[in-house]
Enzyme design. Structure first.
Site, PDB file in Angstrom:
ATOM      1  N   SER A  24      -6.005 -13.502   2.522  1.00 35.72           N
ATOM      2  CA  SER A  24      -5.027 -13.632   0.698  1.00 35.72           C
ATOM      3  C   SER A  24      -5.062 -14.803   0.894  1.00 35.72           C
ATOM      4  O   SER A  24      -3.956 -15.108   2.456  1.00 35.72           O
ATOM      5  CB  SER A  24      -3.776 -13.018   1.625  1.00 35.72           C
ATOM      6  OG  SER A  24      -2.484 -13.482   0.226  1.00 35.72           O
ATOM      7  N   HIS A  49      -8.241 -12.785  -1.542  1.00 36.68           N
ATOM      8  CA  HIS A  49      -6.968 -11.980  -2.457  1.00 36.68           C
ATOM      9  C   HIS A  49      -5.995 -13.126  -3.245  1.00 36.68           C
ATOM     10  O   HIS A  49      -5.639 -13.903  -2.069  1.00 36.68           O
ATOM     11  CB  HIS A  49      -6.779 -10.508  -1.451  1.00 36.68           C
ATOM     12  CG  HIS A  49      -6.084 -10.158  -1.667  1.00 36.68           C
ATOM     13  ND1 HIS A  49      -5.911  -8.825  -2.589  1.00 36.68           N
ATOM     14  CD2 HIS A  49      -4.482 -10.244  -2.011  1.00 36.68           C
ATOM     15  CE1 HIS A  49      -4.626  -8.504  -2.915  1.00 36.68           C
ATOM     16  NE2 HIS A  49      -3.628  -9.083  -2.359  1.00 36.68           N
ATOM     17  N   ASP A  51      -2.629 -13.132  -4.414  1.00 38.37           N
ATOM     18  CA  ASP A  51      -1.347 -12.632  -4.859  1.00 38.37           C
ATOM     19  C   ASP A  51      -0.165 -13.722  -5.767  1.00 38.37           C
ATOM     20  O   ASP A  51       0.162 -14.567  -5.471  1.00 38.37           O
ATOM     21  CB  ASP A  51      -0.279 -12.930  -3.632  1.00 38.37           C
ATOM     22  CG  ASP A  51      -1.529 -11.837  -2.685  1.00 38.37           C
ATOM     23  OD1 ASP A  51      -1.195 -10.498  -2.844  1.00 38.37           O
ATOM     24  OD2 ASP A  51      -1.161 -11.902  -1.606  1.00 38.37           O
ATOM     25  N   MET A  53       3.274 -13.811  -7.962  1.00 37.43           N
ATOM     26  CA  MET A  53       4.164 -13.203  -8.300  1.00 37.43           C
ATOM     27  C   MET A  53       5.078 -14.078  -9.192  1.00 37.43           C
ATOM     28  O   MET A  53       5.066 -14.933  -9.180  1.00 37.43           O
ATOM     29  CB  MET A  53       4.645 -13.589  -7.055  1.00 37.43           C
ATOM     30  CG  MET A  53       3.668 -12.703  -5.859  1.00 37.43           C
ATOM     31  SD  MET A  53       4.550 -13.301  -3.803  1.00 37.43           S
ATOM     32  CE  MET A  53       3.592 -12.446  -3.265  1.00 37.43           C
ATOM     33  N   HIS A  83      -4.073  -9.853  -7.447  1.00 39.04           N
ATOM     34  CA  HIS A  83      -3.272  -9.135  -7.668  1.00 39.04           C
ATOM     35  C   HIS A  83      -1.954  -9.197  -8.651  1.00 39.04           C
ATOM     36  O   HIS A  83      -1.229 -10.452  -8.220  1.00 39.04           O
ATOM     37  CB  HIS A  83      -2.576  -8.754  -5.726  1.00 39.04           C
ATOM     38  CG  HIS A  83      -1.639  -7.990  -5.655  1.00 39.04           C
ATOM     39  ND1 HIS A  83      -1.196  -7.078  -4.405  1.00 39.04           N
ATOM     40  CD2 HIS A  83      -1.079  -6.850  -6.077  1.00 39.04           C
ATOM     41  CE1 HIS A  83      -0.279  -6.264  -5.203  1.00 39.04           C
ATOM     42  NE2 HIS A  83      -0.664  -6.429  -5.566  1.00 39.04           N
ATOM     43  N   MET A  85       1.219  -8.939  -9.342  1.00 40.33           N
ATOM     44  CA  MET A  85       2.871  -8.607  -9.219  1.00 40.33           C
ATOM     45  C   MET A  85       3.743  -9.339  -9.791  1.00 40.33           C
ATOM     46  O   MET A  85       4.638  -9.882  -9.722  1.00 40.33           O
ATOM     47  CB  MET A  85       3.341  -8.710  -7.770  1.00 40.33           C
ATOM     48  CG  MET A  85       2.625  -8.174  -6.578  1.00 40.33           C
ATOM     49  SD  MET A  85       2.868  -9.064  -4.583  1.00 40.33           S
ATOM     50  CE  MET A  85       1.382 -10.130  -4.959  1.00 40.33           C
ATOM     51  N   MET A 154      -0.335  -0.087  -1.767  1.00 36.64           N
ATOM     52  CA  MET A 154       0.844  -1.302  -1.117  1.00 36.64           C
ATOM     53  C   MET A 154       1.723  -0.792   0.299  1.00 36.64           C
ATOM     54  O   MET A 154       1.734   0.142   0.530  1.00 36.64           O
ATOM     55  CB  MET A 154       1.785  -1.598  -2.286  1.00 36.64           C
ATOM     56  CG  MET A 154       1.949  -2.815  -2.498  1.00 36.64           C
ATOM     57  SD  MET A 154       1.014  -3.787  -2.678  1.00 36.64           S
ATOM     58  CE  MET A 154       1.680  -5.060  -1.401  1.00 36.64           C
ATOM     59  N   GLY A 162       4.211 -11.779   5.793  1.00 40.12           N
ATOM     60  CA  GLY A 162       4.181 -10.842   7.059  1.00 40.12           C
ATOM     61  C   GLY A 162       5.851  -9.698   7.160  1.00 40.12           C
ATOM     62  O   GLY A 162       6.088 -10.013   8.284  1.00 40.12           O
ATOM     63  N   ASP A 189      -2.742  -3.821   1.854  1.00 37.41           N
ATOM     64  CA  ASP A 189      -1.770  -4.793   1.672  1.00 37.41           C
ATOM     65  C   ASP A 189      -0.520  -4.877   1.658  1.00 37.41           C
ATOM     66  O   ASP A 189       0.457  -3.927   1.334  1.00 37.41           O
ATOM     67  CB  ASP A 189      -2.444  -5.009  -0.155  1.00 37.41           C
ATOM     68  CG  ASP A 189      -1.940  -6.559  -0.578  1.00 37.41           C
ATOM     69  OD1 ASP A 189      -1.433  -7.532   0.672  1.00 37.41           O
ATOM     70  OD2 ASP A 189      -1.707  -7.240  -1.537  1.00 37.41           O
TER      71      ASP A 189
HETATM   72  C1  DX5 Z   1       2.409  -9.133  -0.809  1.00 41.31           C
HETATM   73  C2  DX5 Z   1       1.302  -9.138  -0.958  1.00 41.31           C
HETATM   74  C3  DX5 Z   1      -0.021  -9.468   0.027  1.00 41.31           C
HETATM   75  C4  DX5 Z   1       0.937 -10.276   1.572  1.00 41.31           C
HETATM   76  C5  DX5 Z   1       0.341  -9.880   2.360  1.00 41.31           C
HETATM   77  O1  DX5 Z   1       3.167  -8.810  -1.715  1.00 41.31           O
HETATM   78  O2  DX5 Z   1       0.991  -8.493  -2.067  1.00 41.31           O
HETATM   79  O3  DX5 Z   1      -1.314  -9.406  -1.043  1.00 41.31           O
HETATM   80  O4  DX5 Z   1       0.344 -11.288   1.154  1.00 41.31           O
HETATM   81  O5  DX5 Z   1       0.612 -10.236   3.921  1.00 41.31           O
HETATM   82  P1  DX5 Z   1       0.806  -9.696   4.843  1.00 41.31           P
HETATM   83  O6  DX5 Z   1      -0.802  -9.613   5.230  1.00 41.31           O
HETATM   84  O7  DX5 Z   1       0.909 -11.363   6.369  1.00 41.31           O
HETATM   85  O8  DX5 Z   1       1.369  -8.836   4.973  1.00 41.31           O
HETATM   86 ZN    ZN Z   2      -1.846  -8.672  -2.431  1.00 40.91          ZN
END
Ligand code: DX5
Ligand code: ZN
Length: 229
Positions: A24, A49, A51, A53, A83, A85, A154, A162, A189
């Site tokens: 990601s 990937h 993300d 948001m 993805h 969100m 998820m 993190g 994820d």
């Molecule tokens: C979470 C995201 C993930 C995230 C994963 O809200 O959808 O894709 O970036 O991060 P790590 O691998 O650091 O948990």
């Molecule tokens: Zn994601």
């Protein structure tokens, strides 16, 4: 790597023998994003990937279609897994499809008519995925999955990279794998690392997303290989 859009879409549709690793870019250094992408692709990543948001569905803000377009421009052949969100996923499908997405995942918690959304995603030339948060019961997702190629289960509360992996979600993954066999992609994820990946693979996840583990590693190729198993 040379691929057609059909090849790239197929990646999200038919589970191959091998588990796929999807870094990601949320944990990449945005100041040199193309170099960061190149480093994980040369390190063996199967796809990227992305993300998205919106500060409403999740408390954080990340990036928009312009970033997706830039990644597509620099990497015309890489499969791009978006993805969403966001509170209103339907309004973002077309902008991301136009920005070069191959796959779009929307959340079941906010998608009003999942079958119609999946159909729109396909009509725009992408493959559709449906995501579920850790606290949402699997029953909320099950009636809609026949319309989707992929279930994103998820493994952290969405919003930030993190965080620690939530092992309880593996129950959902086992139930989905039992019910759908090889007919459904199941994506992990959040909190995926060489330490947590074995239990992910054992439960039936077959796409493993990782942000902080891969991008934070001094040896990204080794981290990707260890996650793949
Ligand atoms: C979470 C995201 C993930 C995230 C994963 O809200 O959808 O894709 O970036 O991060 P790590 O691998 O650091 O948990
Ligand atoms: Zn994601």
């Amino acid at each position: 790597m040379s691929s057609t859009i059909e090849d790239r879409r197929r990646l999200f549709q038919a589970p191959p023998a091998q588990v796929l690793v999807a870094p990601s870019i949320l944990s990449a250094d945005f100041g040199c994003l193309a170099e960061e992408c190149r480093s994980v692709l040369e390190g063996g990543a199967d796809l990227l990937h992305v993300d998205i948001m919106d500060g409403h569905f999740v408390p954080n803000l990340s990036m928009g279609p312009a970033v997706c377009s830039c990644v597509r421009k620099h990497f015309p052949d890489v499969p791009l897994d978006i993805h969403l969100m966001v509170e209103d996923p339907d309004s973002f499908i077309e902008p991301f499809a136009k920005a070069g997405a191959d796959h779009l995942t929307v959340h079941v918690e906010v998608t009003k008519d999942p079958a119609a959304t999946a159909q729109r995603i396909r009509a725009l030339g992408c493959s559709p995925g449906l995501a579920i948060n850790p606290e949402t019961p699997l029953e909320q997702m099950l009636p809609h999955l026949e319309h989707f190629d992929l279930a994103l289960v998820m493994s952290v509360h969405p919003g930030y990279s993190g965080q620690s992996f939530i092992p309880e979600v593996l129950e959902k993954v086992r139930a989905l794998r039992e019910r759908f066999g090889d007919g459904l992609r199941i994506e992990a994820d959040g909190g995926v690392s060489p330490k947590t990946a074995p239990s992910c693979r054992e439960a039936g996840y077959d796409i493993l997303v990782s942000a902080s583990s891969v991008f934070g590693s001094a040896d990204r190729a080794a981290d990707i290989a260890a996650i793949r198993g």
